[in-house]
Design a protein around this motif. Structure first.
Motif, PDB file in Angstrom:
ATOM      1  N   PHE A  62       0.838  -1.213  -0.020  1.00  0.00           N
ATOM      2  CA  PHE A  62       0.017   0.127   0.055  1.00  0.00           C
ATOM      3  C   PHE A  62       0.636   1.219  -0.046  1.00  0.00           C
ATOM      4  N   GLN A  63       0.563   2.171  -0.770  1.00  0.00           N
ATOM      5  CA  GLN A  63       1.302   3.555  -1.045  1.00  0.00           C
ATOM      6  C   GLN A  63       0.207   4.621  -1.132  1.00  0.00           C
ATOM      7  N   SER A  64       0.138   5.349   0.246  1.00  0.00           N
ATOM      8  CA  SER A  64      -0.554   6.607  -0.021  1.00  0.00           C
ATOM      9  C   SER A  64      -0.239   7.536  -0.923  1.00  0.00           C
ATOM     10  N   GLU A  65      -1.027   8.420  -1.593  1.00  0.00           N
ATOM     11  CA  GLU A  65      -0.876   9.366  -2.471  1.00  0.00           C
ATOM     12  C   GLU A  65      -0.267  10.421  -1.557  1.00  0.00           C
ATOM     13  N   ILE A  66       0.963  11.048  -2.311  1.00  0.00           N
ATOM     14  CA  ILE A  66       1.624  12.134  -1.430  1.00  0.00           C
ATOM     15  C   ILE A  66       1.448  13.414  -2.302  1.00  0.00           C
ATOM     16  N   LEU A  67       0.857  14.473  -1.830  1.00  0.00           N
ATOM     17  CA  LEU A  67       0.716  15.606  -2.729  1.00  0.00           C
ATOM     18  C   LEU A  67       1.950  16.588  -2.676  1.00  0.00           C
ATOM     19  N   HIS A  68       2.233  17.472  -3.340  1.00  0.00           N
ATOM     20  CA  HIS A  68       3.525  18.220  -3.597  1.00  0.00           C
ATOM     21  C   HIS A  68       4.025  18.757  -2.321  1.00  0.00           C
ATOM     22  N   ASN A  69       3.017  19.022  -1.431  1.00  0.00           N
ATOM     23  CA  ASN A  69       3.411  19.677  -0.298  1.00  0.00           C
ATOM     24  C   ASN A  69       3.596  18.637   1.077  1.00  0.00           C
ATOM     25  N   GLY A  70       3.711  17.621   0.611  1.00  0.00           N
ATOM     26  CA  GLY A  70       4.115  16.214   1.434  1.00  0.00           C
ATOM     27  C   GLY A  70       2.850  15.884   2.257  1.00  0.00           C
ATOM     28  N   ASP A  71       1.718  16.294   1.997  1.00  0.00           N
ATOM     29  CA  ASP A  71       0.399  15.734   2.716  1.00  0.00           C
ATOM     30  C   ASP A  71       0.066  14.712   1.852  1.00  0.00           C
ATOM     31  N   THR A  72      -0.543  13.863   2.646  1.00  0.00           N
ATOM     32  CA  THR A  72      -1.606  12.641   2.013  1.00  0.00           C
ATOM     33  C   THR A  72      -2.917  13.442   2.165  1.00  0.00           C
ATOM     34  N   ILE A  73      -3.841  12.644   1.380  1.00  0.00           N
ATOM     35  CA  ILE A  73      -5.210  13.294   1.283  1.00  0.00           C
ATOM     36  C   ILE A  73      -5.783  13.688   2.833  1.00  0.00           C
ATOM     37  N   LYS A  74      -5.701  12.526   3.517  1.00  0.00           N
ATOM     38  CA  LYS A  74      -6.063  12.603   4.996  1.00  0.00           C
ATOM     39  C   LYS A  74      -5.370  13.691   5.727  1.00  0.00           C
ATOM     40  N   GLN A  75      -4.085  13.975   5.647  1.00  0.00           N
ATOM     41  CA  GLN A  75      -3.537  15.059   6.410  1.00  0.00           C
ATOM     42  C   GLN A  75      -3.935  16.308   5.888  1.00  0.00           C
ATOM     43  N   LEU A  76      -4.206  16.452   4.553  1.00  0.00           N
ATOM     44  CA  LEU A  76      -4.656  17.818   3.976  1.00  0.00           C
ATOM     45  C   LEU A  76      -5.732  18.335   4.421  1.00  0.00           C
ATOM     46  N   LEU A  77      -6.610  17.299   4.582  1.00  0.00           N
ATOM     47  CA  LEU A  77      -7.920  17.806   5.428  1.00  0.00           C
ATOM     48  C   LEU A  77      -7.845  17.997   6.804  1.00  0.00           C
ATOM     49  N   ALA A  78      -7.026  17.147   7.480  1.00  0.00           N
ATOM     50  CA  ALA A  78      -6.869  17.569   8.861  1.00  0.00           C
ATOM     51  C   ALA A  78      -6.189  18.763   9.004  1.00  0.00           C
ATOM     52  N   ARG A  79      -4.859  18.910   8.322  1.00  0.00           N
ATOM     53  CA  ARG A  79      -4.433  20.133   8.512  1.00  0.00           C
ATOM     54  C   ARG A  79      -5.009  21.539   8.026  1.00  0.00           C
ATOM     55  N   SER A  80      -6.000  21.412   7.231  1.00  0.00           N
ATOM     56  CA  SER A  80      -6.636  22.770   6.737  1.00  0.00           C
ATOM     57  C   SER A  80      -7.786  23.310   7.666  1.00  0.00           C
ATOM     58  N   ARG A  81      -7.837  22.694   8.614  1.00  0.00           N
ATOM     59  CA  ARG A  81      -8.552  23.154   9.949  1.00  0.00           C
ATOM     60  C   ARG A  81      -8.499  24.848   9.906  1.00  0.00           C
ATOM     61  N   TYR A  82      -7.417  24.953  10.357  1.00  0.00           N
ATOM     62  CA  TYR A  82      -7.180  26.527  10.545  1.00  0.00           C
ATOM     63  C   TYR A  82      -7.151  27.429   9.302  1.00  0.00           C
ATOM     64  N   VAL A  83      -6.900  26.853   8.109  1.00  0.00           N
ATOM     65  CA  VAL A  83      -6.798  27.770   7.123  1.00  0.00           C
ATOM     66  C   VAL A  83      -8.173  27.983   6.726  1.00  0.00           C
ATOM     67  N   LEU A  84      -9.370  27.179   7.007  1.00  0.00           N
ATOM     68  CA  LEU A  84     -10.625  27.629   6.760  1.00  0.00           C
ATOM     69  C   LEU A  84     -11.133  28.673   7.539  1.00  0.00           C
ATOM     70  N   TYR A  85     -10.520  28.794   8.814  1.00  0.00           N
ATOM     71  CA  TYR A  85     -10.841  29.825   9.871  1.00  0.00           C
ATOM     72  C   TYR A  85     -10.453  31.265   9.277  1.00  0.00           C
ATOM     73  N   LYS A  86      -9.470  31.538   8.493  1.00  0.00           N
ATOM     74  CA  LYS A  86      -8.857  32.702   8.284  1.00  0.00           C
ATOM     75  C   LYS A  86      -9.239  33.235   6.832  1.00  0.00           C
ATOM     76  N   LYS A  87      -9.343  34.438   6.693  1.00  0.00           N
ATOM     77  CA  LYS A  87      -9.330  35.354   5.263  1.00  0.00           C
ATOM     78  C   LYS A  87      -8.092  34.821   4.454  1.00  0.00           C
ATOM     79  N   PRO A  88      -8.186  34.669   3.275  1.00  0.00           N
ATOM     80  CA  PRO A  88      -7.164  34.564   2.204  1.00  0.00           C
ATOM     81  C   PRO A  88      -6.086  35.570   2.513  1.00  0.00           C
TER      82      PRO A  88
END
Length: 210
Positions: A62-88
């Motif tokens: 098994f090999q998780s897909e790794i995005l160009h920033n080093g996140d897996t999809i699962k990590q991307l969704l977990a680490r985006s929590r504070y991103v969504l609280y902020k204005k761009p």
């Protein structure tokens, strides 16, 4: 309890105008957005678990897909929590990159983020009740078009309390001062590990804060 408090306020302050705090309304939108993010995260976790079990059955590693920033999809969704609280405009470079990856993979989250930010901007940029009512109606229509269940629930709640929400635009009042005073009372009370004599406690509060 809430009904009793409302009756007390009407009795004690008969000329007061009730205002629904704008930050409470905005918080509901933020929570709806986070609810959608969490739903996608659980789906990603389920997909990963299924892929791991499949790899065990077939003997393929098994090999998780790794995005160009080093996140897996699962990590991307977990680490985006504070991103969504902020204005761009408040995003760091890494948060901006994560947001682009998130919205590219999950366009519904981009739409929901736009609804959340749009509601915040509505309160910031609207000058009076007339425009406030018109802008809330436009926001409602955007929500209706998306069909997002979480945001439809908020829209219904806003619709049921729109009069007190619109009262905000008269003097742009919030309950920030009340929340601050409540925090002071709690801090004062905690020093004594509770209150035995309520009358004396209220007397001391008036001496300190009146």
């Amino acid at each position: 309890m809430a009904g009793n408090m409302e009756l007390i306020c009407k009795r004690c302050f008969p000329q007061a105008i009730r205002v629904t705090d704008r930050f409470h309304v905005q918080k509901l939108a933020t929570e709806a957005l986070q609810e959608m993010r969490i739903k996608y995260r659980w789906e990603a976790m389920d997909a990963e678990n299924e892929a791991i079990e499949q790899s065990k059955r077939t003997g393929n590693p098994f090999q998780s897909e790794i995005l160009h920033n080093g996140d897996t999809i699962k990590q991307l969704l977990a680490r985006s929590r504070y991103v969504l609280y902020k204005k761009p405009s408040d995003w760091t470079a890494s948060q901006k990159d994560r947001a682009e990856l998130l919205f590219g993979r999950f366009p519904d989250l981009k739409t929901a983020y736009g609804l959340s930010i749009g509601l915040s901007q509505l309160f910031e940029n609207t000058k009076d009740k007339v425009f406030g009512l018109a802008n809330l109606a436009k926001w409602h229509e955007k929500v209706r078009q998306t069909g997002f269940k979480a945001f439809n629930t908020i829209a219904r709640s806003i619709q049921n309390h729109y009069q007190t929400i619109l009262n905000y635009f008269d003097h742009r009042s919030t309950n920030a001062s009340a929340e601050s005073f409540n925090a002071k009372i709690k801090a004062f009370r905690s020093q004594f590990r509770g209150v035995k004599n309520i009358e004396f406690f209220l007397f001391r509060l008036t001496q300190l804060y009146a």
